[in-house]
Design a protein around this motif. Structure first.
Motif, mmCIF file in Angstrom:
data_model
loop_
_atom_site.group_PDB
_atom_site.id
_atom_site.type_symbol
_atom_site.label_atom_id
_atom_site.label_comp_id
_atom_site.label_asym_id
_atom_site.label_seq_id
_atom_site.Cartn_x
_atom_site.Cartn_y
_atom_site.Cartn_z
ATOM 1 N N ASP A 143 0.826 -1.207 0.000
ATOM 2 C CA ASP A 143 0.000 0.000 0.000
ATOM 3 C C ASP A 143 0.860 1.257 0.000
ATOM 4 O OD1 ASP A 143 0.851 -0.732 2.626
ATOM 5 O OD2 ASP A 143 -0.526 0.732 3.455
ATOM 6 N N ILE A 144 0.193 2.402 -0.122
ATOM 7 C CA ILE A 144 0.832 3.703 -0.075
ATOM 8 C C ILE A 144 -0.036 4.656 0.748
ATOM 9 C CG2 ILE A 144 2.135 3.558 -2.230
ATOM 10 C CD1 ILE A 144 -0.181 4.913 -3.651
ATOM 11 N N GLY A 145 0.500 5.846 1.025
ATOM 12 C CA GLY A 145 -0.246 6.854 1.776
ATOM 13 C C GLY A 145 -0.205 8.202 1.094
ATOM 14 N N PRO A 146 -0.824 8.325 -0.111
ATOM 15 C CA PRO A 146 -0.828 9.622 -0.783
ATOM 16 C C PRO A 146 -1.465 10.694 0.091
ATOM 17 C CG PRO A 146 -2.437 8.132 -1.778
ATOM 18 C CD PRO A 146 -1.605 7.315 -0.847
ATOM 19 N N LEU A 147 -0.928 11.904 0.008
ATOM 20 C CA LEU A 147 -1.322 12.972 0.925
ATOM 21 C C LEU A 147 -2.444 13.847 0.382
ATOM 22 C CD1 LEU A 147 2.168 14.201 2.171
ATOM 23 C CD2 LEU A 147 0.518 12.826 3.430
ATOM 24 N N ALA A 148 -3.387 14.141 1.265
ATOM 25 C CA ALA A 148 -4.417 15.152 1.044
ATOM 26 C C ALA A 148 -4.519 15.941 2.340
ATOM 27 C CB ALA A 148 -5.748 14.504 0.670
ATOM 28 N N MET A 149 -5.437 16.875 2.410
ATOM 29 C CA MET A 149 -5.609 17.670 3.628
ATOM 30 C C MET A 149 -7.042 17.546 4.124
ATOM 31 S SD MET A 149 -3.727 19.590 5.643
ATOM 32 C CE MET A 149 -2.423 20.361 4.674
ATOM 33 N N CYS A 150 -7.195 17.247 5.419
ATOM 34 C CA CYS A 150 -8.514 17.198 6.040
ATOM 35 C C CYS A 150 -8.742 18.486 6.828
ATOM 36 C CB CYS A 150 -8.624 15.999 6.978
ATOM 37 S SG CYS A 150 -8.721 14.410 6.114
ATOM 38 N N TYR A 151 -9.988 18.957 6.819
ATOM 39 C CA TYR A 151 -10.291 20.215 7.509
ATOM 40 C C TYR A 151 -11.731 20.212 8.015
ATOM 41 C CZ TYR A 151 -12.611 21.449 3.094
ATOM 42 O OH TYR A 151 -13.426 21.461 1.985
ATOM 43 N N ARG A 152 -11.973 20.989 9.062
ATOM 44 C CA ARG A 152 -13.306 21.140 9.637
ATOM 45 C C ARG A 152 -14.027 22.303 8.950
ATOM 46 N NH1 ARG A 152 -14.503 19.281 15.042
ATOM 47 N NH2 ARG A 152 -16.179 20.830 14.981
ATOM 48 N N THR A 153 -15.052 21.966 8.183
ATOM 49 C CA THR A 153 -15.775 23.004 7.451
ATOM 50 C C THR A 153 -16.427 24.012 8.394
ATOM 51 O OG1 THR A 153 -17.732 21.571 7.365
ATOM 52 C CG2 THR A 153 -16.216 21.484 5.494
ATOM 53 N N ASP A 154 -16.991 23.512 9.507
ATOM 54 C CA ASP A 154 -17.682 24.424 10.420
ATOM 55 C C ASP A 154 -16.725 25.408 11.080
ATOM 56 O OD1 ASP A 154 -16.543 22.233 11.752
ATOM 57 O OD2 ASP A 154 -17.901 22.427 13.458
ATOM 58 N N THR A 265 -5.656 18.923 9.496
ATOM 59 C CA THR A 265 -4.651 17.897 9.777
ATOM 60 C C THR A 265 -4.211 17.273 8.467
ATOM 61 O OG1 THR A 265 -4.108 15.923 11.091
ATOM 62 C CG2 THR A 265 -6.300 15.998 10.113
ATOM 63 N N VAL A 266 -2.932 16.931 8.377
ATOM 64 C CA VAL A 266 -2.412 16.237 7.205
ATOM 65 C C VAL A 266 -3.103 14.882 7.105
ATOM 66 C CG1 VAL A 266 -0.359 15.191 6.184
ATOM 67 C CG2 VAL A 266 -0.204 17.420 7.285
ATOM 68 N N CYS A 267 -3.572 14.539 5.892
ATOM 69 C CA CYS A 267 -4.417 13.352 5.736
ATOM 70 C C CYS A 267 -3.918 12.406 4.649
ATOM 71 C CB CYS A 267 -5.851 13.769 5.417
ATOM 72 S SG CYS A 267 -6.990 13.603 6.793
ATOM 73 N N PRO A 268 -2.931 11.559 4.933
ATOM 74 C CA PRO A 268 -2.669 10.463 4.010
ATOM 75 C C PRO A 268 -3.895 9.552 3.954
ATOM 76 C CG PRO A 268 -1.481 10.157 6.071
ATOM 77 C CD PRO A 268 -2.065 11.523 6.120
ATOM 78 N N ALA A 269 -3.983 8.702 2.966
ATOM 79 C CA ALA A 269 -5.191 7.908 2.747
ATOM 80 C C ALA A 269 -5.634 7.150 3.991
ATOM 81 C CB ALA A 269 -4.961 6.938 1.586
ATOM 82 N N TRP A 270 -4.680 6.618 4.746
ATOM 83 C CA TRP A 270 -5.025 5.816 5.918
ATOM 84 C C TRP A 270 -5.543 6.656 7.078
ATOM 85 C CZ3 TRP A 270 -2.033 7.542 9.874
ATOM 86 C CH2 TRP A 270 -0.801 8.111 9.551
ATOM 87 N N MET A 271 -5.357 7.995 7.005
ATOM 88 C CA MET A 271 -5.762 8.854 8.108
ATOM 89 C C MET A 271 -7.278 9.055 8.181
ATOM 90 S SD MET A 271 -4.689 10.670 10.728
ATOM 91 C CE MET A 271 -3.001 11.248 10.571
ATOM 92 N N LEU A 272 -7.991 8.820 7.091
ATOM 93 C CA LEU A 272 -9.438 9.030 7.114
ATOM 94 C C LEU A 272 -10.104 8.204 8.206
ATOM 95 C CD1 LEU A 272 -10.375 9.123 3.316
ATOM 96 C CD2 LEU A 272 -9.838 11.030 4.850
ATOM 97 N N GLY A 273 -9.696 6.957 8.330
ATOM 98 C CA GLY A 273 -10.257 6.104 9.380
ATOM 99 C C GLY A 273 -9.895 6.591 10.769
ATOM 100 N N VAL A 274 -8.705 7.135 10.906
ATOM 101 C CA VAL A 274 -8.253 7.673 12.194
ATOM 102 C C VAL A 274 -9.101 8.881 12.577
ATOM 103 C CG1 VAL A 274 -6.306 8.664 13.448
ATOM 104 C CG2 VAL A 274 -5.901 6.862 11.764
ATOM 105 N N VAL A 275 -9.330 9.773 11.621
ATOM 106 C CA VAL A 275 -10.138 10.965 11.870
ATOM 107 C C VAL A 275 -11.551 10.576 12.284
ATOM 108 C CG1 VAL A 275 -11.169 13.010 10.816
ATOM 109 C CG2 VAL A 275 -8.795 12.417 10.307
#
Length: 423
Positions: A143-154, A265-275
Motif C-alpha cells: 500500500d501507499i499513503g498519498p497525501l491530502a488535507m482534512c479540515y473542519r468546514t464548520d 490535519t495532514v491526511c494520508p489515505a489511511w488517516m481518514l479512518g483515524v479521523v
C-alpha cells in the motif's frame, strides 16, 4: 505510523486449519509450509484462505502483530541471529532504509519472482523505493499513503474562511498560503490551525528530493537548506499560535478531534479512518478532505513484502508475495481493510474510484487519493537511520519548541541528535 497503529492486540493465527493438525515440521506431510509476518491491517486474512484453496499443496501460517515497532524489532533480531524469520516478512517504509542496508540477507525478487510481477505493475516511485543501491529488488510494494488535507468546514466558516470544495483550494495551494490562512484563523478564533508541528514538518520534508541523507548515505541535516527552511517555517507557525501542540496518536491528540482543538490535519489515505474513529459520530459531516495539498503532493506510509534468504521455499514465498500484491488482490485488501493500493491497474479499478466516504460528506475518496498518488514524482531516498531521526530526533525537538524552547536551541538539539543517531 498509519491506520495500523490503531490495532492494539497482538495475535498469532494459523490461517489453515490443516497447519494446526499437521504441524510445519511434520516429515510425513508432503505439503509446502509457508509463513508470513505482518502488522496492523494488511487485509490479507481472506486472501490467504483463497490462496490456499487455489494452491492445495500450500499451507500458510500467518503471524500478525498490532504495531509496526515490535514487528520490526523482531525482524532485525532474527536477521542478526540468522534464523527464525518467516518466509514472507512485511516491512513498513519507515524501516525500509534499515532493511536495504541488509539487502544481502534478502532474496532478489526480480530474479526469483513470477514474470508478471514486473516494474510496470507498480507506480514507478513505489517500485524503485524497494530496490537496494545496487539494484536488487528487496520488496514487492503493498500500500501507499498519498497525501491530502482534512479540515473542519464548520470551524473554517466560523473564522470567515472559505470552506467549500473550490474555496479551500486557494488556502491549501502552497505552504505559504496554508500558514497565512492559519495565522488568520488563530488570530480570529484564538484556536489552533493544525494539530501538531511534527506531522506538518514531516509532510513538508518528504516533498524534497533530498532528505536527511544523500544517496551516498551521508547525513546532510546541517547542510540541506530545505530542512532548515522547513524548520524555520514550522517554528514560526508555532510562534504564531497555529499549533495545538499535541503529540501525534497520544490520548490528548485523539481527544482533540472530538473537541475541535484544531481545524486541519495532514491526511494520508489511511488517516481518514483515524479521523472518523477519533472524531466520533457527532462530528460526521463536519470534516472534509481536499485534493489541494500544499506544494503538490506527497506520500506518508506504505509497506513491502520481502522474502529473506532464510526461507526454505523462496520461489514459493515470492509467488505468494507477488500474488498478494497483484492489483486484483490489493483491491480486495482495500475493500476489506482500507490499505490504499500502489498498483497502476488497481488505481484505475472501479471498486476504488467509486468508493465514497459518508463521514466526509460523500466525497469519492478513492478517486481523490488515486489522483494524489499520481502527483508523487519519486520517493525520497531514506538513509540508514532516517526513521529514527524523524521520530526520535526531530519530533522531540519540535515538541520542545512547542513547549517553550527557543527555535535556535531546538534546531541545535535536532542537529546534534541527528549526528548522534547517524553514528
Amino acid at each position: 505510523m498509519r491506520q495500523r497503529l490503531l490495532a492494539t492486540a497482538i495475535a498469532t493465527a494459523l490461517v489453515a486449519a490443516t497447519a494446526a493438525a499437521c504441524g510445519a515440521g511434520d516429515a510425513a506431510d508432503s505439503k509446502i509450509h509457508l509463513s508470513i509476518a505482518t502488522f496492523g491491517e494488511f487485509g490479507y486474512e481472506d486472501l490467504l484462505k483463497q490462496y490456499q484453496a487455489e494452491h492445495p499443496d500450500i499451507v500458510i501460517t500467518a503471524h500478525k502483530v498490532g504495531q509496526a515497532a515490535p514487528h520490526h524489532q523482531e525482524l532485525f533480531t532474527k536477521l542478526a541471529a540468522g534464523s527464525g524469520l518467516d518466509d514472507v516478512e512485511a516491512v513498513e517504509e519507515g524501516y525500509l532504509a534499515q532493511v536495504l542496508t541488509k539487502a544481502d540477507k534478502f532474496n532478489d525478487l526480480s530474479k526469483i519472482g513470477p514474470a508478471d510481477a514486473g516494474p510496470d505493475r507498480w507506480l514507478p516511485w513505489k517500485y524503485d523505493a524497494g530496490k537496494s543501491k545496487d539494484g536488487k529488488l528487496i520488496g514487492y510494494g503493498t500500500d501507499i499513503g498519498p497525501l491530502a488535507m482534512c479540515y473542519r468546514t464548520d470551524l473554517l466558516q466560523q473564522a470567515g474562511l472559505p470552506a467549500d470544495a473550490d474555496g479551500v483550494k486557494a488556502l491549501f495551494a502552497s505552504w505559504q498560503s496554508y500558514f497565512a490562512a492559519g495565522k488568520t484563523y488563530a488570530q480570529k478564533t484564538g484556536k489552533a490551525w493544525f494539530d501538531t508541528s511534527t506531522q506538518i514538518f514531516n509532510a513538508m520534508h518528504n516533498q524534497h528530493d533530498v532528505g536527511y541523507y544523500d544517496t551516498n548515505n551521508t547525513l546532510v541535516v546541517s547542510s540541506n537548506p530545505d530542512i532548515k527552511s522547513d524548520w524555520d517555517t514550522v517554528t514560526q507557525a508555532i510562534a504564531d499560535k497555529e499549533s495545538a501542540k499535541l503529540v501525534s496518536f497520544s490520548n490528548e491528540w485523539q481527544a482533540g478531534f472530538k473537541t475541535g482543538a484544531f481545524a486541519t490535519t495532514v491526511c494520508p489515505a489511511w488517516m481518514l479512518g483515524v479521523v472518523e474513529q477519533n472524531s466520533g459520530p457527532d462530528n460526521k459531516g463536519k470534516w472534509a478532505v481536499t485534493d489541494a495539498f500544499p506544494n503538490g503532493g506527497g506520500n506518508w506510509g506504505g509497506s513491502y513484502l520481502t522474502v529473506p534468504l532464510q526461507s526454505k521455499h523462496p520461489k514459493e514465498a515470492a509467488a505468494l508475495a507477488a500474488w498478494l500484491t497483484a492489483p486484483a488482490q490489493q483491491i480486495k485488501a482495500f475493500v476489506a481493510k482500507g490499505p490504499f493500493p500502489s498498483q497502476v491497474q488497481a488505481l484505475q479499478a472501479p471498486e476504488l474510484l467509486n468508493t465514497t466516504n459518508a463521514y466526509f460528506g460523500g466525497v469519492k475518496t478513492g478517486a481523490l487519493y488515486a489522483e494524489q498518488a499520481k502527483k508523487v514524482a519519486k520517493a525520497q531516498y531514506k538513509g540508514p537511520q532516517d526513521g529514527q531521526i524523524q521520530d526520535n530526533v526531530f519530533a522531540p525537538a519540535l515538541q520542545a519548541v512547542e513547549q517553550g524552547k527557543s527555535t535556535a536551541d531546538g534546531w541545535q538539539q535536532a542537529v546534534a541528535g541527528a549526528e548522534k543517531a547517524a553514528k
